[in-house]
Structures are given as C-alpha cells and as structure tokens.
Motif scaffolding. Sequence first.
Motif, PDB file in Angstrom:
ATOM      1  N   MET A   5      19.675  64.544  58.041  1.00  0.00           N
ATOM      2  CA  MET A   5      21.063  64.093  58.012  1.00  0.00           C
ATOM      3  C   MET A   5      21.935  65.299  58.342  1.00  0.00           C
ATOM      4  SD  MET A   5      21.520  60.821  57.190  1.00  0.00           S
ATOM      5  CE  MET A   5      23.247  60.812  56.815  1.00  0.00           C
ATOM      6  N   GLY A   6      22.854  65.090  59.242  1.00  0.00           N
ATOM      7  CA  GLY A   6      23.862  66.095  59.539  1.00  0.00           C
ATOM      8  C   GLY A   6      25.185  65.626  58.972  1.00  0.00           C
ATOM      9  N   PHE A   7      25.926  66.528  58.368  1.00  0.00           N
ATOM     10  CA  PHE A   7      27.245  66.225  57.812  1.00  0.00           C
ATOM     11  C   PHE A   7      28.245  67.225  58.349  1.00  0.00           C
ATOM     12  CE2 PHE A   7      24.168  64.988  54.576  1.00  0.00           C
ATOM     13  CZ  PHE A   7      24.542  63.686  54.311  1.00  0.00           C
ATOM     14  N   VAL A   8      29.463  66.773  58.559  1.00  0.00           N
ATOM     15  CA  VAL A   8      30.560  67.654  58.945  1.00  0.00           C
ATOM     16  C   VAL A   8      31.597  67.601  57.831  1.00  0.00           C
ATOM     17  CG1 VAL A   8      32.420  68.041  60.597  1.00  0.00           C
ATOM     18  CG2 VAL A   8      30.194  67.285  61.400  1.00  0.00           C
ATOM     19  N   ARG A   9      31.899  68.751  57.264  1.00  0.00           N
ATOM     20  CA  ARG A   9      32.941  68.836  56.237  1.00  0.00           C
ATOM     21  C   ARG A   9      34.092  69.662  56.793  1.00  0.00           C
ATOM     22  NH1 ARG A   9      28.793  70.958  53.079  1.00  0.00           N
ATOM     23  NH2 ARG A   9      30.126  72.718  52.599  1.00  0.00           N
ATOM     24  N   MET A  10      35.298  69.142  56.570  1.00  0.00           N
ATOM     25  CA  MET A  10      36.481  69.838  57.076  1.00  0.00           C
ATOM     26  C   MET A  10      37.689  69.453  56.234  1.00  0.00           C
ATOM     27  SD  MET A  10      37.189  67.535  60.495  1.00  0.00           S
ATOM     28  CE  MET A  10      35.589  67.883  61.154  1.00  0.00           C
ATOM     29  N   GLU A  11      38.764  70.157  56.449  1.00  0.00           N
ATOM     30  CA  GLU A  11      40.016  69.838  55.768  1.00  0.00           C
ATOM     31  C   GLU A  11      40.522  68.493  56.264  1.00  0.00           C
ATOM     32  OE1 GLU A  11      44.517  71.674  55.482  1.00  0.00           O
ATOM     33  OE2 GLU A  11      42.879  72.964  56.125  1.00  0.00           O
ATOM     34  N   GLU A  12      41.066  67.716  55.349  1.00  0.00           N
ATOM     35  CA  GLU A  12      41.582  66.399  55.713  1.00  0.00           C
ATOM     36  C   GLU A  12      43.001  66.522  56.278  1.00  0.00           C
ATOM     37  OE1 GLU A  12      41.376  61.933  54.012  1.00  0.00           O
ATOM     38  OE2 GLU A  12      41.765  63.477  52.530  1.00  0.00           O
ATOM     39  N   GLY A  13      43.339  65.623  57.194  1.00  0.00           N
ATOM     40  CA  GLY A  13      44.699  65.550  57.711  1.00  0.00           C
ATOM     41  C   GLY A  13      45.051  66.614  58.728  1.00  0.00           C
ATOM     42  N   ILE A  14      44.061  67.135  59.451  1.00  0.00           N
ATOM     43  CA  ILE A  14      44.336  68.210  60.411  1.00  0.00           C
ATOM     44  C   ILE A  14      44.608  67.687  61.814  1.00  0.00           C
ATOM     45  CG2 ILE A  14      43.101  69.980  59.142  1.00  0.00           C
ATOM     46  CD1 ILE A  14      40.712  69.507  60.985  1.00  0.00           C
ATOM     47  N   LEU A  79      22.236  60.753  61.690  1.00  0.00           N
ATOM     48  CA  LEU A  79      20.829  60.636  61.317  1.00  0.00           C
ATOM     49  C   LEU A  79      20.034  61.113  62.523  1.00  0.00           C
ATOM     50  CD1 LEU A  79      18.651  59.782  59.302  1.00  0.00           C
ATOM     51  CD2 LEU A  79      18.792  57.468  60.260  1.00  0.00           C
ATOM     52  N   LEU A  80      19.192  62.114  62.303  1.00  0.00           N
ATOM     53  CA  LEU A  80      18.521  62.814  63.394  1.00  0.00           C
ATOM     54  C   LEU A  80      17.010  62.793  63.194  1.00  0.00           C
ATOM     55  CD1 LEU A  80      20.893  65.884  63.121  1.00  0.00           C
ATOM     56  CD2 LEU A  80      21.090  64.028  64.785  1.00  0.00           C
ATOM     57  N   ASP A  81      16.272  62.932  64.282  1.00  0.00           N
ATOM     58  CA  ASP A  81      14.814  62.923  64.242  1.00  0.00           C
ATOM     59  C   ASP A  81      14.308  64.072  65.116  1.00  0.00           C
ATOM     60  OD1 ASP A  81      12.192  62.164  63.845  1.00  0.00           O
ATOM     61  OD2 ASP A  81      12.371  60.254  64.889  1.00  0.00           O
ATOM     62  N   MET A 108      35.321  74.302  59.774  1.00  0.00           N
ATOM     63  CA  MET A 108      34.454  73.209  59.349  1.00  0.00           C
ATOM     64  C   MET A 108      33.107  73.754  58.935  1.00  0.00           C
ATOM     65  SD  MET A 108      32.730  71.135  62.378  1.00  0.00           S
ATOM     66  CE  MET A 108      31.102  71.701  62.733  1.00  0.00           C
ATOM     67  N   VAL A 109      32.360  72.940  58.218  1.00  0.00           N
ATOM     68  CA  VAL A 109      30.989  73.264  57.838  1.00  0.00           C
ATOM     69  C   VAL A 109      30.105  72.144  58.371  1.00  0.00           C
ATOM     70  CG1 VAL A 109      29.391  73.630  55.915  1.00  0.00           C
ATOM     71  CG2 VAL A 109      31.760  74.454  55.746  1.00  0.00           C
ATOM     72  N   ALA A 110      29.117  72.509  59.170  1.00  0.00           N
ATOM     73  CA  ALA A 110      28.127  71.546  59.669  1.00  0.00           C
ATOM     74  C   ALA A 110      26.858  71.750  58.842  1.00  0.00           C
ATOM     75  CB  ALA A 110      27.857  71.764  61.154  1.00  0.00           C
ATOM     76  N   THR A 111      26.522  70.761  58.036  1.00  0.00           N
ATOM     77  CA  THR A 111      25.392  70.854  57.117  1.00  0.00           C
ATOM     78  C   THR A 111      24.227  70.025  57.644  1.00  0.00           C
ATOM     79  OG1 THR A 111      26.882  71.112  55.241  1.00  0.00           O
ATOM     80  CG2 THR A 111      24.656  70.368  54.742  1.00  0.00           C
ATOM     81  N   LEU A 112      23.026  70.546  57.491  1.00  0.00           N
ATOM     82  CA  LEU A 112      21.811  69.848  57.875  1.00  0.00           C
ATOM     83  C   LEU A 112      20.916  69.745  56.643  1.00  0.00           C
ATOM     84  CD1 LEU A 112      20.050  68.743  60.284  1.00  0.00           C
ATOM     85  CD2 LEU A 112      18.968  70.998  60.259  1.00  0.00           C
TER      86      LEU A 112
END
Length: 125
Positions: A5-14, A79-81, A108-112
């Motif tokens: 699973m990859g997730f992108v976290r960032m500040e809201e409202g940008i 969702l990655l394979d 941003m933070v890209a989490t795997l």
Amino acid sequence: MPRFMGFVRMEEGIGQPPQALMDAMGVYITEQATAGHFLDGGGLYGTEDAVNFVVRAGETTRVDGPYAEAKEIVGGWSLLDYATLEEAVEAQREFADLHAKHWPELTMVATLRQVSEEPPSPSDG
C-alpha cells in the motif's frame, strides 16, 4: 508476489496539484498499471466529510470531520504488486520524485507498507 500500500500524506487545503504533475502522474500510473504493478488507487477528498470511529476503554465514539487539529492528512492511496520490496521501494521513490519535480513547493510524505497476506491470529487474551 508481495502487495504493498502506498499512502500520500500532506497538509490539507493547499490547493489543486499543478497540471504538469497530473500529466506526469497519468503517464507514470499508466506505465505501472500496464506492467501489472499498479492495481488500484486514487486521491481522497478532504476531511470535511470524514468520519472516524474512536475505540477507547471499551467504548466506540463517532467523530465527524473536519479535524482542526490535523496538520497532515492522507490525500491518496495505491495498491501495488511488486516481486520484491526493493522494486516497490524504488517505484515509491519515483512517485515521490514526480511530486518534487512538478510541485516543488509541496511538502508531502509518500509512505510504502507491505500488505500482510496472513490472516490475523487470535490474541491470547
């Protein structure tokens, strides 16, 4: 093959991403999907309509958004394979690099994270 699973976290409202990033992401995701690596994913709406259920001390409480205390939110997922962790890590780096190149003012933070293929075991409670 392991799934991730990859997730992108960032500040809201940008604001909206630049068109150059959207175009580059379209090419990248198409390539990854064609190779069988990108299985599904997408962006998420803001927290104004989010609903959380908090379980604390045996009680469940519903908490509706928006969340004033949230500094970072999950803004997207995938969702990655991949055959190996190393391949998945490299692809997540490429994904993050696209953001750095086409939206340099973004933080941003890209989490795997690897998806567990085992069913959860019952606790010994």
